[in-house]
Design an enzyme around this catalytic site. Structure first.
Site, mmCIF file in Angstrom:
data_model
loop_
_atom_site.group_PDB
_atom_site.id
_atom_site.type_symbol
_atom_site.label_atom_id
_atom_site.label_comp_id
_atom_site.label_asym_id
_atom_site.label_seq_id
_atom_site.Cartn_x
_atom_site.Cartn_y
_atom_site.Cartn_z
ATOM 1 N N GLY A 7 0.855 -1.186 0.000
ATOM 2 C CA GLY A 7 0.000 0.000 0.000
ATOM 3 C C GLY A 7 0.886 1.228 0.000
ATOM 4 O O GLY A 7 2.108 1.118 -0.017
ATOM 5 N N MET A 9 2.505 5.030 1.392
ATOM 6 C CA MET A 9 3.048 5.457 2.674
ATOM 7 C C MET A 9 1.899 5.809 3.625
ATOM 8 O O MET A 9 0.808 6.172 3.188
ATOM 9 C CB MET A 9 3.958 6.683 2.492
ATOM 10 C CG MET A 9 5.310 6.322 1.877
ATOM 11 S SD MET A 9 6.322 7.760 1.465
ATOM 12 C CE MET A 9 6.782 8.317 3.105
ATOM 13 N N ASP A 80 11.014 -5.434 6.203
ATOM 14 C CA ASP A 80 10.270 -4.182 6.068
ATOM 15 C C ASP A 80 10.927 -3.342 4.975
ATOM 16 O O ASP A 80 12.135 -3.436 4.763
ATOM 17 C CB ASP A 80 10.285 -3.430 7.409
ATOM 18 C CG ASP A 80 9.224 -2.336 7.463
ATOM 19 O OD1 ASP A 80 8.307 -2.345 6.625
ATOM 20 O OD2 ASP A 80 9.313 -1.472 8.363
ATOM 21 N N GLU A 81 10.136 -2.531 4.286
ATOM 22 C CA GLU A 81 10.630 -1.665 3.194
ATOM 23 C C GLU A 81 11.340 -2.487 2.114
ATOM 24 O O GLU A 81 12.382 -2.096 1.588
ATOM 25 C CB GLU A 81 11.570 -0.581 3.737
ATOM 26 C CG GLU A 81 10.959 0.320 4.784
ATOM 27 C CD GLU A 81 9.912 1.300 4.245
ATOM 28 O OE1 GLU A 81 9.636 1.284 3.025
ATOM 29 O OE2 GLU A 81 9.366 2.062 5.051
ATOM 30 N N GLN A 83 10.826 -2.869 -0.884
ATOM 31 C CA GLN A 83 10.937 -2.261 -2.224
ATOM 32 C C GLN A 83 12.286 -1.593 -2.471
ATOM 33 O O GLN A 83 12.643 -1.332 -3.615
ATOM 34 C CB GLN A 83 9.804 -1.244 -2.460
ATOM 35 C CG GLN A 83 10.009 0.130 -1.815
ATOM 36 C CD GLN A 83 9.641 0.173 -0.339
ATOM 37 O OE1 GLN A 83 9.129 -0.794 0.203
ATOM 38 N NE2 GLN A 83 9.896 1.302 0.327
ATOM 39 N N CYS A 143 -6.494 10.008 2.449
ATOM 40 C CA CYS A 143 -6.053 11.148 1.632
ATOM 41 C C CYS A 143 -6.090 12.428 2.461
ATOM 42 O O CYS A 143 -7.134 12.773 3.027
ATOM 43 C CB CYS A 143 -6.938 11.293 0.399
ATOM 44 S SG CYS A 143 -6.469 12.707 -0.630
ATOM 45 N N CYS A 152 -9.613 15.874 2.336
ATOM 46 C CA CYS A 152 -10.399 14.958 1.483
ATOM 47 C C CYS A 152 -10.944 13.777 2.287
ATOM 48 O O CYS A 152 -12.132 13.521 2.300
ATOM 49 C CB CYS A 152 -9.532 14.476 0.323
ATOM 50 S SG CYS A 152 -10.216 13.081 -0.582
ATOM 51 N N CYS A 187 -5.621 10.020 -2.465
ATOM 52 C CA CYS A 187 -6.522 9.215 -3.295
ATOM 53 C C CYS A 187 -6.138 9.447 -4.758
ATOM 54 O O CYS A 187 -5.367 10.360 -5.068
ATOM 55 C CB CYS A 187 -7.978 9.594 -3.035
ATOM 56 S SG CYS A 187 -8.436 11.218 -3.649
#
Ligand SMILES: [Zn+2]
Length: 194
Positions: A7, A9, A80-81, A83, A143, A152, A187
């Site tokens: 997902g 941050m 973790d992290e 990516q 958001c 939002c 969003c």
């Protein structure tokens, strides 16, 4: 089994990761947890708000370092992290799953441009891990874009990179550690690029 927690941050990925680690620890499993070593901001944030992760987590910046630290009798490998790691991470983790280990990773699915997050130095992305996942936690943030002074509040699936409060260029590098940009969860309607 491979579990991917993903997902944007601020969507609670690390909190979910810690929940999973606690479950394995209650079950008496031998667990090793890695965090991306160069990402000091998250390490400090985790220490402040998420009791546990920094106590257990081994800092690492490459697939090779992870491979060196994981022992045959580790039953659960947690990152973790994920990516931020280099491309061979995908093959290493799939190999662990094949050998019977539990693998649990948390990471951004999309970069600030809304493109699949590419592992360092290669062509594979978080999507290449997600397609092999036995269990997926797709988390949303909230958001925080403001319209007419009002937040939002819609479910946020994107990460907005800002500099001086303005959306950045799509041509910027994906990973910019230690620079002056900031991030907000957005969003799809409030995710902007220049
Ligand atoms: Zn929005």
């Amino acid at each position: 089994m491979l579990t991917v927690i993903t997902g944007p941050m601020f969507s609670g990925k690390s909190i979910e990761l810690i929940r999973q680690v606690n479950r394995f620890k209650i079950g008496g499993k031998r667990v090793i947890v890695f965090k991306y070593g160069e990402d000091r901001r998250y390490a400090e944030a985790a220490a402040a708000s998420l009791d546990g992760l920094t106590t257990w987590a081994v800092p690492a910046v490459s697939t090779e370092e992870i491979a060196m630290r994981v022992e045959a009798d580790h039953e659960v490998v947690v990152i973790d992290e994920v990516q931020f790691f280099d491309d061979p991470i995908v093959e290493l983790l799939l190999g662990y799953v094949k050998s019977g280990k539990e693998v649990v990773v948390a990471g951004l699915n999309l970069d600030f441009r809304s493109k699949p997050f590419i592992f360092r130095g290669g062509t594979q992305t978080m999507a290449d891990l997600i397609v092999h996942a036995d269990s997926i936690f797709a988390l949303h943030a909230i958001c925080t874009a403001k319209e007419s002074g009002k937040i939002c509040g819609a479910p946020a699936t994107r990460t907005q990179r800002l500099r001086d409060g303005e959306p950045v260029s799509i041509d910027e590098p994906v990973v910019q550690i230690g620079s002056a940009e900031s991030y907000e969860a957005r969003c799809i309607r409030h995710h902007f690029l220049h």
